[in-house]
Design an enzyme around this catalytic site. Structure first.
Site, PDB file in Angstrom:
ATOM      1  N   ASN A 256       6.062  11.987  -4.953  1.00 23.05           N
ATOM      2  CA  ASN A 256       6.350  11.406  -6.261  1.00 23.05           C
ATOM      3  C   ASN A 256       5.101  10.816  -6.923  1.00 23.05           C
ATOM      4  O   ASN A 256       5.212  10.013  -7.848  1.00 23.05           O
ATOM      5  CB  ASN A 256       7.488  10.367  -6.169  1.00 23.05           C
TER       6      ASN A 256
ATOM      7  N   HIS B 139      12.731  -0.559  -9.668  1.00 25.67           N
ATOM      8  CA  HIS B 139      11.786   0.385  -9.045  1.00 25.67           C
ATOM      9  C   HIS B 139      12.317   1.817  -9.198  1.00 25.67           C
ATOM     10  O   HIS B 139      13.110   2.293  -8.382  1.00 25.67           O
ATOM     11  CB  HIS B 139      11.646   0.014  -7.567  1.00 25.67           C
TER      12      HIS B 139
ATOM     13  N   GLN C 124      12.415  -6.650  -2.973  1.00 28.76           N
ATOM     14  CA  GLN C 124      13.329  -5.755  -3.695  1.00 28.76           C
ATOM     15  C   GLN C 124      14.639  -5.648  -2.933  1.00 28.76           C
ATOM     16  O   GLN C 124      14.584  -5.424  -1.735  1.00 28.76           O
ATOM     17  CB  GLN C 124      12.690  -4.384  -3.876  1.00 28.76           C
TER      18      GLN C 124
ATOM     19  N   ARG D 200       2.734  -1.850  -5.968  1.00 28.00           N
ATOM     20  CA  ARG D 200       3.597  -2.759  -5.206  1.00 28.00           C
ATOM     21  C   ARG D 200       3.538  -4.140  -5.838  1.00 28.00           C
ATOM     22  O   ARG D 200       2.450  -4.618  -6.203  1.00 28.00           O
ATOM     23  CB  ARG D 200       3.163  -2.861  -3.734  1.00 28.00           C
TER      24      ARG D 200
HETATM   25  P1  NDP Z   1      -2.979   7.770  -2.074  1.00 29.13           P
HETATM   26  O1  NDP Z   1      -3.020   7.524  -0.603  1.00 29.13           O
HETATM   27  O2  NDP Z   1      -3.290   9.108  -2.598  1.00 29.13           O
HETATM   28  O3  NDP Z   1      -3.957   6.759  -2.813  1.00 29.13           O
HETATM   29  C1  NDP Z   1      -4.122   5.465  -2.408  1.00 29.13           C
HETATM   30  C2  NDP Z   1      -5.516   5.061  -2.799  1.00 29.13           C
HETATM   31  O4  NDP Z   1      -5.627   3.648  -2.611  1.00 29.13           O
HETATM   32  C3  NDP Z   1      -6.586   5.724  -1.974  1.00 29.13           C
HETATM   33  O5  NDP Z   1      -7.522   6.310  -2.848  1.00 29.13           O
HETATM   34  C4  NDP Z   1      -7.191   4.554  -1.221  1.00 29.13           C
HETATM   35  O6  NDP Z   1      -8.567   4.625  -1.141  1.00 29.13           O
HETATM   36  C5  NDP Z   1      -6.919   3.407  -2.156  1.00 29.13           C
HETATM   37  N1  NDP Z   1      -7.045   2.121  -1.484  1.00 29.13           N
HETATM   38  C6  NDP Z   1      -6.542   1.724  -0.297  1.00 29.13           C
HETATM   39  N2  NDP Z   1      -6.903   0.471  -0.036  1.00 29.13           N
HETATM   40  C7  NDP Z   1      -7.668   0.073  -1.064  1.00 29.13           C
HETATM   41  C8  NDP Z   1      -8.339  -1.120  -1.359  1.00 29.13           C
HETATM   42  N3  NDP Z   1      -8.357  -2.146  -0.502  1.00 29.13           N
HETATM   43  N4  NDP Z   1      -8.995  -1.196  -2.532  1.00 29.13           N
HETATM   44  C9  NDP Z   1      -9.023  -0.146  -3.372  1.00 29.13           C
HETATM   45  N5  NDP Z   1      -8.417   1.025  -3.139  1.00 29.13           N
HETATM   46  C10 NDP Z   1      -7.744   1.130  -1.991  1.00 29.13           C
HETATM   47  O7  NDP Z   1      -1.532   7.301  -2.527  1.00 29.13           O
HETATM   48  P2  NDP Z   1      -0.785   7.521  -3.916  1.00 29.13           P
HETATM   49  O8  NDP Z   1      -1.778   7.499  -5.012  1.00 29.13           O
HETATM   50  O9  NDP Z   1       0.140   8.663  -3.826  1.00 29.13           O
HETATM   51  O10 NDP Z   1       0.105   6.196  -3.939  1.00 29.13           O
HETATM   52  C11 NDP Z   1      -0.505   4.922  -4.023  1.00 29.13           C
HETATM   53  C12 NDP Z   1       0.530   3.828  -3.880  1.00 29.13           C
HETATM   54  O11 NDP Z   1       1.407   3.846  -4.987  1.00 29.13           O
HETATM   55  C13 NDP Z   1       1.448   3.975  -2.663  1.00 29.13           C
HETATM   56  O12 NDP Z   1       0.876   3.463  -1.487  1.00 29.13           O
HETATM   57  C14 NDP Z   1       2.635   3.161  -3.089  1.00 29.13           C
HETATM   58  O13 NDP Z   1       2.456   1.801  -2.774  1.00 29.13           O
HETATM   59  C15 NDP Z   1       2.655   3.311  -4.608  1.00 29.13           C
HETATM   60  N6  NDP Z   1       3.727   4.218  -5.035  1.00 29.13           N
HETATM   61  C16 NDP Z   1       4.695   3.734  -5.880  1.00 29.13           C
HETATM   62  C17 NDP Z   1       5.750   4.510  -6.252  1.00 29.13           C
HETATM   63  C18 NDP Z   1       6.800   4.013  -7.202  1.00 29.13           C
HETATM   64  O14 NDP Z   1       7.882   4.587  -7.252  1.00 29.13           O
HETATM   65  N7  NDP Z   1       6.536   2.988  -7.976  1.00 29.13           N
HETATM   66  C19 NDP Z   1       5.905   5.872  -5.738  1.00 29.13           C
HETATM   67  C20 NDP Z   1       4.767   6.341  -4.971  1.00 29.13           C
HETATM   68  C21 NDP Z   1       3.753   5.512  -4.601  1.00 29.13           C
HETATM   69  P3  NDP Z   1      -9.334   5.276   0.037  1.00 29.13           P
HETATM   70  O15 NDP Z   1      -8.399   6.242   0.674  1.00 29.13           O
HETATM   71  O16 NDP Z   1     -10.484   5.857  -0.690  1.00 29.13           O
HETATM   72  O17 NDP Z   1      -9.686   4.161   0.930  1.00 29.13           O
END
Ligand code: NDP
Length: 401
Positions: free
Chosen positions: A147, A333, A314, A285
């Site tokens: 998603n 959400h 939630q 989140r």
């Molecule tokens: P990805 O794993 O593709 O992206 C997450 C990114 O966050 C990575 O690039 C990672 O960086 C980065 N990251 C992790 N820790 C840090 C930090 N301390 N500072 C900065 N960047 C950081 O996941 P998605 O993009 O698919 O999803 C991201 C989040 O969105 C999910 O974890 C979830 O919480 C939320 N989400 C919400 C939904 C909703 O319905 N509202 C649905 C889907 C997701 P790197 O890997 O380079 O360290």
């Protein structure tokens, strides 16, 4: 045979749908970057139907029962007397969705000695105490990418909604008014504005790509820098810290997972660094933000608007300040649970369960914790530890009726 406990949100208040607004979904073969969509051997549901609520059962009952497993589906997840709490003692698998999270705290994991798999029907497994899962040998998996694009679309919608003052303007029409001046005194164009994402993973990068045609200036902060050709293609400005980025942005969007490193990242001192009148959109989140600091920043005018769909806990209790703060565009959400997304994550859950029961490896990109350590996508994007603290407050939602 395994007992599978599946926690899903309630059916619609006027009953499970008998028909839908549309007859089909577009056919998508691969996600951006090439990852394939879920590949279960079979599905027992009609794509595009409501699968994420209790009666939809993620389309799993026929499959699980045909193998002799027991499936318990409930929305009753919070408090010591909840169905979830009562069913945990012999559950091998708990499936839940971030939208209506079954908080698997260390206490709950301790009450579930047979628990082997915590499966997130969606993305984001912060509702599981990952440290406790690591320590107890519980595998945590989610349906990576299912998603991400759904959320990216939602982020763009919310940025436009806030900046252009869409929701209050719509409300004037519903109230019978024609109050153009009331609508436009908070309405701007996004063209030329600076927008920055905290994290440029699947969602963050998709948001940047979608905002490029609006002629916005694009910024990002991430621990790992994007390939130089993507930075060039989108004319991206990378910042070495969140602080550095928020100072120059008119719009900030949060797209990183919640884990101990990111919890309360947006707090009072950080908000003071934002430009006055910035907009903040958070569909990642709720706990990435200090709840009360956000409400105060809106009241003081430091933020011009806040929107998102994620809260903590939630469901949000009725007295959660984000329900009543000024200039917000919050929804429950929902961004990652469009009917399109549900079809993908229900298929992904089925794929993971097939792998589990057939003792085949789960795709590496679906793993968060495995074999007592962060694994797969979890090793890349999370840090060990626990972000579920305070989740017991979710029980207040039902108690308040
Ligand atoms: P990805 O794993 O593709 O992206 C997450 C990114 O966050 C990575 O690039 C990672 O960086 C980065 N990251 C992790 N820790 C840090 C930090 N301390 N500072 C900065 N960047 C950081 O996941 P998605 O993009 O698919 O999803 C991201 C989040 O969105 C999910 O974890 C979830 O919480 C939320 N989400 C919400 C939904 C909703 O319905 N509202 C649905 C889907 C997701 P790197 O890997 O380079 O360290």
């Amino acid at each position: 045979m395994a007992k599978v406990v599946c926690v899903l949100y309630d059916d619609p208040i006027d009953g499970f749908p008998q028909s839908y607004a549309r007859d089909d979904l577009p056919k998508i073969d691969r996600y951006p970057g090439g990852q394939t969509l879920p590949t279960p051997k079979a599905i027992d549901f009609q794509p595009g139907t409501l699968l994420g609520s209790v009666s939809g059962e993620l389309g799993l009952r026929k499959y699980l029962e045909s193998l002799g497993h027991t499936l318990v589906v409930t929305s009753d997840k919070d408090g010591a007397d909840s169905v979830l709490e009562r069913e945990l003692h012999d559950a091998e698998i708990v499936i839940s969705q971030p939208f209506w999270p079954a908080y698997l705290t260390a206490e709950r994991i301790a009450k579930a000695p047979k628990l082997k798999l915590a499966l997130t029907a969606g993305i984001g497994s912060d509702h599981v105490d990952l440290q406790a899962a690591i320590d107890s040998g519980v595998t945590v998996a989610e349906v990576t990418y299912c998603n991400s694009i759904s959320v990216a679309e939602h982020v763009v919608m919310m940025i436009l909604g806030l900046v252009r003052n869409y929701i209050p303007s719509h409300q004037w029409v519903v109230k019978g008014g024609w109050n153009i001046a009331d609508c436009v005194t908070r309405s701007y164009d996004v063209e030329g504005m600076h927008v920055g994402t905290v994290a440029a993973g699947r969602i963050g990068l998709a948001v940047l790509r979608r905002l490029k045609p609006f002629d916005m200036h694009l910024h990002y902060y991430d621990r790992h820098r994007l390939p130089a050709e993507i930075e060039r293609e989108l004319n991206l400005h990378w910042h070495p810290t969140v602080e550095d980025m928020v100072k120059v942005c008119d719009v900030v969007t949060l797209n990183c997972p919640l884990h101990p490193e990111t919890e309360h990242m947006i707090n009072e001192p950080m908000l003071k660094l934002f430009k006055r009148g910035a907009y903040l959109v958070n569909t990642a989140r709720g706990k990435l933000c200090d709840r009360d600091a956000i409400a105060r920043a809106l009241e003081a005018g430091q933020l011009a608007g806040y929107a998102g769909d994620v809260w903590f806990p939630q469901p949000a209790p009725k007295d959660h300040p984000w329900r009543a703060m000024p200039h917000h565009g919050m929804t429950p959400h929902i961004s990652g649970t469009s009917l399109s997304a549900q079809t993908r994550y229900a298929a992904g859950v089925r794929e993971i369960l097939e792998c589990w029961f057939e003792k085949r490896p789960i795709r590496d990109e679906y793993l968060i914790v495995d074999g007592g350590r962060l694994a797969g996508a979890g090793a890349h994007s999370y840090s060990a530890g626990n972000a579920t603290g305070g989740s017991e407050e979710a029980a207040k939602f039902r108690k308040a009726g």
